[in-house]
Design an enzyme around this catalytic site. Structure first.
Site, PDB file in Angstrom:
ATOM      1  N   ASN A   1       0.878  -1.180   0.000  1.00 34.59           N
ATOM      2  CA  ASN A   1       0.000   0.000   0.000  1.00 34.59           C
ATOM      3  C   ASN A   1       0.913   1.226   0.000  1.00 34.59           C
ATOM      4  O   ASN A   1       2.142   1.079   0.038  1.00 34.59           O
ATOM      5  CB  ASN A   1      -0.957  -0.020   1.212  1.00 34.59           C
ATOM      6  CG  ASN A   1      -0.211  -0.074   2.546  1.00 34.59           C
ATOM      7  OD1 ASN A   1       0.958   0.291   2.619  1.00 34.59           O
ATOM      8  ND2 ASN A   1      -0.883  -0.542   3.575  1.00 34.59           N
TER       9      ASN A   1
ATOM     10  N   ASP B   1     -11.501  -3.483  -0.011  1.00 33.82           N
ATOM     11  CA  ASP B   1     -10.505  -2.943   0.916  1.00 33.82           C
ATOM     12  C   ASP B   1      -9.866  -1.680   0.327  1.00 33.82           C
ATOM     13  O   ASP B   1      -9.549  -0.744   1.063  1.00 33.82           O
ATOM     14  CB  ASP B   1      -9.438  -4.009   1.198  1.00 33.82           C
ATOM     15  CG  ASP B   1      -8.442  -3.555   2.247  1.00 33.82           C
ATOM     16  OD1 ASP B   1      -8.875  -3.294   3.387  1.00 33.82           O
ATOM     17  OD2 ASP B   1      -7.259  -3.417   1.926  1.00 33.82           O
TER      18      ASP B   1
END
Ligand code: COA
Length: 347
Positions: free
Chosen positions: A28, A222
């Site tokens: 991420n 997500d």
């Protein structure tokens, strides 16, 4: 299985492990492994073990599809360069469903040190390869003891009950938030951080049949929840947990899915985001646009040392937003009480 006390299933092929090194494209923006990537790996292990199991005795070839994921906690972040070991074990079978428990360990291959990062329970249902609308019977497993079987039956009954309750309250929808003019929105409101992603379901999203793998959908969910969280607090955010998700509908290749998220609740140091997945069947016969999946994701914001930061309080403006905030608060207090009770039991 690593991290589990003992094997619950005595049948052959009831457990397996897959390992993979975490690469930069798994990260991420904060540099840790994306929560969605972990959910996808968990689901892939589940689909392999349950599809293998369901084809063991069945004449009719079948594929296991993800029907439900129980509440999942992210216990510790995983770093790029670490090796993820995903262990899956079949722990219960009903007439038409398979329960799979999955543990994820992160290994630092320089030091050999391993730690548990995730534990998840998934339920799969076998569908015939000839006719994907036909649910196929599942071969039963041999349990280690009658107590193990009884515990499994209790988990099966509990999730069935929960499914009925959540189906009853999933009437609400989130309107997609595309081209939101955030300059005109007040920061920390629901409308300010509300976000959507639109995705065309292609062949790479599907595996054994022309329907989306559950893990692909969870990764997109997500991703949206992460965008909402980051827009709200503007700091580094990580997935802390995902509430139980039921997958009521198959999503066909060629469909357009809109994944939308909105913030429902903030505590001092956590945020709850509700995510909806809508399916639009673009190809073939026109079908009604339908809601396929809904779920609640909890995020926290971490500083450079991994310490949870305070979260700006969500500003609710409408009666619905106020109601959702109160509902979120109840869920937060309930899970916190359960976590505390669990921690006391472990001491
Ligand atoms: N969670 C766990 N088990 C479920 C479930 C859920 N959400 N929904 C159904 N089941 C189980 C039932 O308990 C039953 O097993 P049992 O007879 O041993 O109790 C079995 O599935 C069949 O139930 P039934 O009511 O006949 O099936 P259905 O018409 O509800 O279909 C699915 C169930 C899972 C096949 C269907 O909802 C579906 O296709 N979902 C989408 C699956 C998918 O594509 N996943 C990835 C999405 S991104």
């Amino acid at each position: 299985m690593e991290g589990a006390a003992k094997s619950l299933c005595q049948s052959p092929g009831c457990s397996m492990q897959v390992s993979r090194i975490m690469r930069p494209d798994d990260a991420n923006i904060a540099g840790n492994v994306h929560g969605g990537t972990i959910l996808k790996m968990i689901e892939e292990a589940g689909v392999i073990i349950s599809t293998r199991h369901c084809n063991r005795q069945n004449e009719e070839r079948c594929v296991a599809v993800l029907a439900r994921v129980e509440r999942t906690d992210f216990l510790s972040p995983m770093s790029i360069g670490e090796v993820a070991h995903v262990s899956a074990e079949i722990t219960y079978t009903s007439k038409h469903s398979v329960e799979v428990q999955v543990n994820v360990m992160a290994e630092n291959i320089l030091t050999g040190v391993k730690r548990l990062t995730n534990r998840a329970t998934l339920w799969y249902v076998a569908l015939s390869m000839e006719n994907v609308n036909k649910v196929v019977e599942v071969p039963h497993i041999q349990y280690g003891s009658p107590e193990d079987q009884e515990e499994g039956r209790k988990r099966y009954e509990a999730q069935k009950l929960d499914r009925i309750e959540t189906k009853q309250r999933s009437e609400d929808i989130i309107l997609p938030a595309i081209n939101v003019d955030r300059q005109r929105k007040e920061p920390y409101t629901v409308g300010y951080s509300q976000s959507s992603l639109i995705h065309l379901v292609g062949p790479s999203d599907c595996a054994l049949h022309n329907f989306v793998q559950g893990g692909v959908t969870m990764k997109l969910m997500d991703e949206v929840a992460g965008i909402v969280a980051a827009r709200h607090c503007k700091t580094n955010i990580v997935t802390a947990s995902v509430d139980a998700i039921n997958f009521h509908q198959k999503i066909e290749k060629g469909s357009v899915i809109t994944v939308s998220g909105r913030m429902t609740f903030t505590s001092n140091r956590s945020m709850e985001i509700e995510v909806f997945v809508d399916v639009d069947h673009v190809l073939g016969r026109p079908k009604e646009k339908a809601s396929a999946v809904t779920a609640f994701f909890t995020y926290v914001s971490l500083d450079k040392e991994g310490k949870a930061l305070p979260i700006p309080m969500l500003k609710t403006q409408t009666e619905d937003e106020k109601r959702r905030f109160e509902e979120g608060k109840t869920r937060y207090l309930n899970t916190k009480a359960k976590r505390m009770a669990g921690a006391q039991k472990d001491q």
